[in-house]
Design a protein around this motif. Sequence first.
Motif, PDB file in Angstrom:
ATOM      1  N   ILE A  77       0.861  -1.184   0.000  1.00  0.00           N
ATOM      2  CA  ILE A  77       0.000   0.000   0.000  1.00  0.00           C
ATOM      3  C   ILE A  77       0.901   1.239   0.000  1.00  0.00           C
ATOM      4  O   ILE A  77       1.810   1.351   0.833  1.00  0.00           O
TER       5      ILE A  77
ATOM      6  N   GLY B 147      -3.972   0.842  -3.356  1.00  0.00           N
ATOM      7  CA  GLY B 147      -4.161  -0.222  -2.383  1.00  0.00           C
ATOM      8  C   GLY B 147      -3.567  -1.552  -2.778  1.00  0.00           C
ATOM      9  O   GLY B 147      -3.605  -2.495  -1.984  1.00  0.00           O
TER      10      GLY B 147
ATOM     11  N   CYS C 220      -5.589  -4.788  -2.212  1.00  0.00           N
ATOM     12  CA  CYS C 220      -5.722  -5.308  -0.848  1.00  0.00           C
ATOM     13  C   CYS C 220      -7.166  -5.302  -0.386  1.00  0.00           C
ATOM     14  O   CYS C 220      -8.076  -4.855  -1.086  1.00  0.00           O
TER      15      CYS C 220
ATOM     16  N   GLY D 276     -10.167  -3.758   1.229  1.00  0.00           N
ATOM     17  CA  GLY D 276     -10.571  -2.388   1.526  1.00  0.00           C
ATOM     18  C   GLY D 276     -10.643  -2.140   3.021  1.00  0.00           C
ATOM     19  O   GLY D 276     -10.469  -1.016   3.492  1.00  0.00           O
TER      20      GLY D 276
ATOM     21  N   VAL E 201      -6.923  -0.898   3.705  1.00  0.00           N
ATOM     22  CA  VAL E 201      -6.424   0.355   3.136  1.00  0.00           C
ATOM     23  C   VAL E 201      -7.278   1.549   3.560  1.00  0.00           C
ATOM     24  O   VAL E 201      -6.758   2.666   3.695  1.00  0.00           O
TER      25      VAL E 201
ATOM     26  N   VAL F 232      -8.550   6.747  -3.025  1.00  0.00           N
ATOM     27  CA  VAL F 232      -7.900   5.438  -3.073  1.00  0.00           C
ATOM     28  C   VAL F 232      -8.326   4.712  -4.337  1.00  0.00           C
ATOM     29  O   VAL F 232      -9.508   4.716  -4.700  1.00  0.00           O
TER      30      VAL F 232
ATOM     31  N   SER G 286      -8.568  -1.010  -4.832  1.00  0.00           N
ATOM     32  CA  SER G 286      -9.008  -1.544  -3.556  1.00  0.00           C
ATOM     33  C   SER G 286     -10.184  -2.490  -3.757  1.00  0.00           C
ATOM     34  O   SER G 286     -10.547  -2.824  -4.894  1.00  0.00           O
TER      35      SER G 286
ATOM     36  N   PHE H 218     -14.890  -1.998   1.464  1.00  0.00           N
ATOM     37  CA  PHE H 218     -14.226  -1.510   2.677  1.00  0.00           C
ATOM     38  C   PHE H 218     -15.074  -1.562   3.937  1.00  0.00           C
ATOM     39  O   PHE H 218     -14.752  -0.939   4.952  1.00  0.00           O
TER      40      PHE H 218
ATOM     41  N   THR I 291     -17.459   5.417  -0.960  1.00  0.00           N
ATOM     42  CA  THR I 291     -16.856   4.427  -1.852  1.00  0.00           C
ATOM     43  C   THR I 291     -17.792   4.108  -2.999  1.00  0.00           C
ATOM     44  O   THR I 291     -19.015   4.149  -2.838  1.00  0.00           O
TER      45      THR I 291
END
Length: 357
Positions: A69, A83, A86, A88, A91, A113, A116, A119, A140
């Motif tokens: 990251i 990210g 990765c 969410g 990150v 971001v 990702s 999240f 998001t």
Amino acid sequence: MEHIFSYHHLREFTREVFIHMGCSLEHAALASEVLVSADLRGIDSHGIARLSGYVRLWEAKRINAKPNIRIVHETPSTAVIDGDACLGLVVAPYAMEVAMQKAAAVGTGWVSVKNSNHFGIAGYHAMKALDQDMIGMAMTNASPLVAPTFSTERMLGTNPIAVAIPAKEQPAFVADFATTTAANGKLEILQRKNEEAPYGWIQDKEGNPSNNPHELKSGGALLPLGGDREHGSHKGYCLGAIVDIFSAVLSGANYGPWAPPFVSFLPLAPDPVGEGLGHFFGAMRVDAFRPAEEFKTNMDTWINRFRAAEPVAGKKVLIPGDPEREMHQERLEKGIPVIAPVVKDMQEVAAKFNLNF
């Protein structure tokens, strides 16, 4: 039928699953905290019920358990973070910390971001700013399941927005909501309970109103907040579009119909316009505008006055964040209810990694 589990049990099981996926101990602990916070706050659609979905994405090699990251562009008040595919859940807290560090230095911080995945609940990330007398924001983009007003094509995600604002004596104001009439996870809960959806949540593939929670499997779509044009769906459409642009167009993530689906069995778009999903975070230091104690005292006044608003018969006026805060306390004390189909999912996940659930 529901089973009751302690927060500690669900969090520890989730942590073990992420470790077995290859996450570091630090990342696994953080991801499990973020995920199960949704169950604590009563947002069951985004908590432990999502865990098997993360596992399937990892099996499909769409989640990188050992990411690099990194910040790929920044100014004193802004940053873009890659990210590296990765979680969410990992990150997003990092990005929010970067936003708060920048706000501490220059008054406000804004971080987007790319690359990702899902999240968790937006509110978790926005609330991180509260202890530092900052206003937090998180949003998001998500799987394209939502048809714009007057369309039958799925172009946007449920694209949530969260804003957390500190107060003094009163609990913080925390708004956390999808820009659709209902989040997709709520449809999944209805499917598991074998219940119908309210009209205004979804439409069939021809654009007709539907109450079938399985409608998306037949080409239907979720509806923007408002449900239809007469009830303001164009406003929900605008909100969802703003989130998509801030989260993905601004960061270099995939946007609109190119956003990668959360379910692993659906293919990625063959012509991606960016990398992974995108998020957007903001932190504003209250004392960059006025003394923090004065502001928080005024927020108490605002909250108290709205609580005292004359209610309709049999109801009480709520402040954003009230139901989730009350549920958090109740579930910490009494445990978290998990419906039987989700328990079955967790047992299958446990068997996959030789764990107990």
